[in-house]
Design an enzyme around this catalytic site. Structure first.
Site, PDB file in Angstrom:
ATOM      1  N   LYS A   9       0.839  -1.199   0.000  1.00 11.31           N
ATOM      2  CA  LYS A   9       0.000   0.000   0.000  1.00 11.31           C
ATOM      3  C   LYS A   9       0.876   1.252   0.000  1.00 11.31           C
ATOM      4  O   LYS A   9       2.090   1.181   0.207  1.00 11.31           O
ATOM      5  CB  LYS A   9      -0.907   0.006   1.237  1.00 11.31           C
ATOM      6  CG  LYS A   9      -0.144   0.132   2.551  1.00 11.31           C
ATOM      7  CD  LYS A   9      -1.060   0.201   3.747  1.00 11.31           C
ATOM      8  CE  LYS A   9      -0.238   0.373   5.040  1.00 11.31           C
ATOM      9  NZ  LYS A   9      -1.087   0.543   6.223  1.00 11.31           N
TER      10      LYS A   9
ATOM     11  N   ARG B 167      -9.727   0.950  15.801  1.00 13.61           N
ATOM     12  CA  ARG B 167      -9.681   1.568  14.476  1.00 13.61           C
ATOM     13  C   ARG B 167     -10.647   0.770  13.616  1.00 13.61           C
ATOM     14  O   ARG B 167     -11.807   0.608  13.967  1.00 13.61           O
ATOM     15  CB  ARG B 167      -8.235   1.561  13.958  1.00 13.61           C
ATOM     16  CG  ARG B 167      -7.931   2.572  12.874  1.00 13.61           C
ATOM     17  CD  ARG B 167      -6.464   2.574  12.484  1.00 13.61           C
ATOM     18  NE  ARG B 167      -6.017   1.298  11.941  1.00 13.61           N
ATOM     19  CZ  ARG B 167      -4.794   1.066  11.478  1.00 13.61           C
ATOM     20  NH1 ARG B 167      -3.872   2.019  11.516  1.00 13.61           N
ATOM     21  NH2 ARG B 167      -4.455  -0.121  10.992  1.00 13.61           N
TER      22      ARG B 167
ATOM     23  N   HIS C 126      -5.361  -6.446  13.964  1.00 14.77           N
ATOM     24  CA  HIS C 126      -4.105  -5.689  13.891  1.00 14.77           C
ATOM     25  C   HIS C 126      -3.695  -5.231  15.287  1.00 14.77           C
ATOM     26  O   HIS C 126      -4.523  -4.737  16.060  1.00 14.77           O
ATOM     27  CB  HIS C 126      -4.303  -4.477  12.987  1.00 14.77           C
ATOM     28  CG  HIS C 126      -3.027  -3.814  12.554  1.00 14.77           C
ATOM     29  ND1 HIS C 126      -2.055  -4.471  11.837  1.00 14.77           N
ATOM     30  CD2 HIS C 126      -2.565  -2.548  12.721  1.00 14.77           C
ATOM     31  CE1 HIS C 126      -1.055  -3.643  11.585  1.00 14.77           C
ATOM     32  NE2 HIS C 126      -1.333  -2.477  12.124  1.00 14.77           N
TER      33      HIS C 126
ATOM     34  N   ARG D   1       1.714 -10.365   7.979  1.00 11.93           N
ATOM     35  CA  ARG D   1       1.652  -9.221   7.069  1.00 11.93           C
ATOM     36  C   ARG D   1       2.871  -8.340   7.326  1.00 11.93           C
ATOM     37  O   ARG D   1       2.959  -7.668   8.351  1.00 11.93           O
ATOM     38  CB  ARG D   1       0.369  -8.406   7.319  1.00 11.93           C
ATOM     39  CG  ARG D   1      -0.921  -9.191   7.194  1.00 11.93           C
ATOM     40  CD  ARG D   1      -2.132  -8.275   7.373  1.00 11.93           C
ATOM     41  NE  ARG D   1      -2.061  -7.491   8.597  1.00 11.93           N
ATOM     42  CZ  ARG D   1      -2.533  -7.890   9.768  1.00 11.93           C
ATOM     43  NH1 ARG D   1      -3.113  -9.078   9.895  1.00 11.93           N
ATOM     44  NH2 ARG D   1      -2.427  -7.110  10.823  1.00 11.93           N
TER      45      ARG D   1
ATOM     46  N   TYR E 189      14.844  31.011   5.874  1.00 10.95           N
ATOM     47  CA  TYR E 189      13.701  31.755   6.390  1.00 10.95           C
ATOM     48  C   TYR E 189      13.709  31.810   7.915  1.00 10.95           C
ATOM     49  O   TYR E 189      13.948  30.809   8.596  1.00 10.95           O
ATOM     50  CB  TYR E 189      12.398  31.108   5.932  1.00 10.95           C
ATOM     51  CG  TYR E 189      12.118  31.238   4.464  1.00 10.95           C
ATOM     52  CD1 TYR E 189      12.047  32.483   3.853  1.00 10.95           C
ATOM     53  CD2 TYR E 189      11.919  30.104   3.679  1.00 10.95           C
ATOM     54  CE1 TYR E 189      11.782  32.596   2.495  1.00 10.95           C
ATOM     55  CE2 TYR E 189      11.644  30.209   2.323  1.00 10.95           C
ATOM     56  CZ  TYR E 189      11.581  31.459   1.736  1.00 10.95           C
ATOM     57  OH  TYR E 189      11.314  31.577   0.397  1.00 10.95           O
TER      58      TYR E 189
ATOM     59  N   CYS F 282      13.177  24.642   3.042  1.00  8.56           N
ATOM     60  CA  CYS F 282      12.308  25.424   2.157  1.00  8.56           C
ATOM     61  C   CYS F 282      11.526  24.492   1.230  1.00  8.56           C
ATOM     62  O   CYS F 282      11.706  23.287   1.242  1.00  8.56           O
ATOM     63  CB  CYS F 282      13.142  26.407   1.344  1.00  8.56           C
ATOM     64  SG  CYS F 282      14.226  27.449   2.335  1.00  8.56           S
ATOM     65  N   MET F 283      10.677  25.064   0.405  1.00 11.02           N
ATOM     66  CA  MET F 283       9.841  24.253  -0.470  1.00 11.02           C
ATOM     67  C   MET F 283      10.658  23.437  -1.463  1.00 11.02           C
ATOM     68  O   MET F 283      10.338  22.281  -1.739  1.00 11.02           O
ATOM     69  CB  MET F 283       8.856  25.143  -1.227  1.00 11.02           C
ATOM     70  CG  MET F 283       7.848  24.374  -2.066  1.00 11.02           C
ATOM     71  SD  MET F 283       6.692  25.442  -2.950  1.00 11.02           S
ATOM     72  CE  MET F 283       5.789  26.182  -1.600  1.00 11.02           C
ATOM     73  N   ASP F 284      11.733  24.026  -1.991  1.00  8.96           N
ATOM     74  CA  ASP F 284      12.493  23.397  -3.065  1.00  8.96           C
ATOM     75  C   ASP F 284      13.924  23.037  -2.681  1.00  8.96           C
ATOM     76  O   ASP F 284      14.632  22.461  -3.508  1.00  8.96           O
ATOM     77  CB  ASP F 284      12.582  24.339  -4.278  1.00  8.96           C
ATOM     78  CG  ASP F 284      11.269  24.995  -4.602  1.00  8.96           C
ATOM     79  OD1 ASP F 284      10.298  24.260  -4.823  1.00  8.96           O
ATOM     80  OD2 ASP F 284      11.210  26.242  -4.620  1.00  8.96           O
TER      81      ASP F 284
END
Length: 396
Positions: A33, A136, A168, A224, A267, A318-320
């Protein structure tokens, strides 16, 4: 080779599954998954089958159908459906679906009718899940007798076949936690109720990766294994099994520059150089799944390997991109940066990044992606799988 990429060693996945199978001695469900825990679902599934996994496990309908579309014909269990899901194509594809409630069984009956399974002479394949204490998914203990009785009625009527009963663990990575014994007790009681109702499932399964290693009594007919299949340790320091991490994340160094004492970085100026140093710019950021908290908080910042040494992140991610402290060294622009890998070259591991980020290795590897490409290698043959080199393999 890409400027920044995820490199997955398929031989490591196969090897991990083989040693897990040998250790546990029962059938194996490899959990693929969430895009194979970030390793690529389809390639991981093929590696798992090559290593002998009798079952594959997925969460969603789309994941299950993608396996069939890619040519997998073995046993597959899907365990997280919602009423809006169309189960007819899933059942028609001979995929086992998990049911928690009587209403869920009725949805299966309706979908099986639309899929024409009765005319085809085969019932739907259904597994029942009992909530043994995780609170759950799964039927509660109070709901279980009615669910088991209705499941048997439908089985006798030819609507479905109950192929499995499962649950589980909540804390299997801590074997001394009394919750483990309690959950196993509840599971045994649920199996007795099911047997009294006349159900004879093909497989009973409770153990995830940690329990498969640490709790032999919970292995039943099937284990599993998700995280452990990819070489990440579900219970560090609690067993002697050697697992090999299959994922390496690497990038090309984008820039090297000198800064003076008192210069602040990134930043918010969250880090200020106490002395002159050099910085390296790594062209990956939180858009690729690098956690901002990997360089924030009370714990030491995450590190990368550059020019044979581990280098800490400095300043905010940072983002990049993010910045690392080269401590006066001046490697070449374009030199390799290893964020994490198996650790064989001195690089950090996903577990190291998890500790630095205040999280678990599951999150580190499943969240990585974004604009990164994925490349497969096979250390058994030292050949690249060019067919699946780029992003075309990505299913997220």
């Amino acid at each position: 080779m890409s400027r920044a990429e995820i490199v997955v060693d398929l031989a490591a996945i196969r090897g991990n599954i083989r040693v897990l199978r040998e250790r546990t001695g029962v059938a194996m469900m490899t959990v693929v998954k969430a895009d194979g825990y970030g390793h690529g679902m389809l390639a991981s599934a093929r590696a798992a089958r090559a290593a002998g996994s009798e079952w594959l496990g997925v969460a969603t309908v789309d994941e299950a159908l993608a396996l069939r579309a890619a040519g997998d014909t073995g046993r597959v269990l899907c365990w997280l459906t919602v009423p809006a899901d169309d189960l007819a194509p899933v059942l028609a594809a001979d995929i086992d679906v998990t049911v928690y409630t009587v209403d869920g069984l009725e949805r299966v009956a309706e979908a099986a009718a639309r899929a024409g399974l009765r005319e085809a002479g085969r019932p739907a394949r259904v597994q029942l899940k009992i909530d043994t204490g995780l609170s759950r998914g799964g039927a509660t203990v109070a709901q279980w007798p009615e669910l088991a009785a209705r499941a048997r009625d439908g089985e006798q009527g030819g609507a479905w076949r109950i192929t499995g009963i499962w649950s589980h663990f909540s804390t299997s990575e801590v074997p001394e936690d009394p919750a483990n014994a309690e959950q196993e007790k509840v599971f045994e009681e649920a199996l007795a109720v099911a047997a009294a109702a006349g159900l004879r499932p093909e497989v009973r399964h409770l153990a995830n990766s940690a329990a498969a290693l640490l709790r032999p009594s919970s292995r039943y007919d099937l284990v599993r294994c998700g995280l452990a299949s990819y070489g990440l340790d579900p219970a560090p320091g609690r067993h002697d099994l050697v697992l090999v991490p299959a994922m390496t994340v690497r990038a090309d160094l984008a820039l090297v520059k000198h800064i003076d004492a008192g210069d602040s970085v990134s930043y918010g100026h969250t880090w200020t150089a106490p002395a002159p140093t050099t910085l390296g710019l790594v062209p990956i950021g939180y858009a690729e799944g690098i956690a901002r908290r990997a360089a924030a908080g009370d714990q030491p910042a995450a590190q990368v390997l550059v020019a044979g040494r581990r280098r800490p992140i400095r300043g905010a991610v940072c983002m990049d991109q993010f910045v690392v402290d080269l401590d006066g060294d001046t490697p070449e622009v374009g030199d390799e940066v290893l964020l994490w890998g198996p650790g064989t070259r001195g690089e950090p591991t996903a577990q190291d990044w998890a500790l630095a980020s205040g999280t678990i290795s599951y999150e580190v590897v499943t969240r990585i992606g974004g604009r990164l490409t994925r490349r497969y290698v096979d250390s058994d043959t030292d050949q690249h799988d060019a067919q699946h080199d780029a992003q075309g393999e990505r299913e997220r």
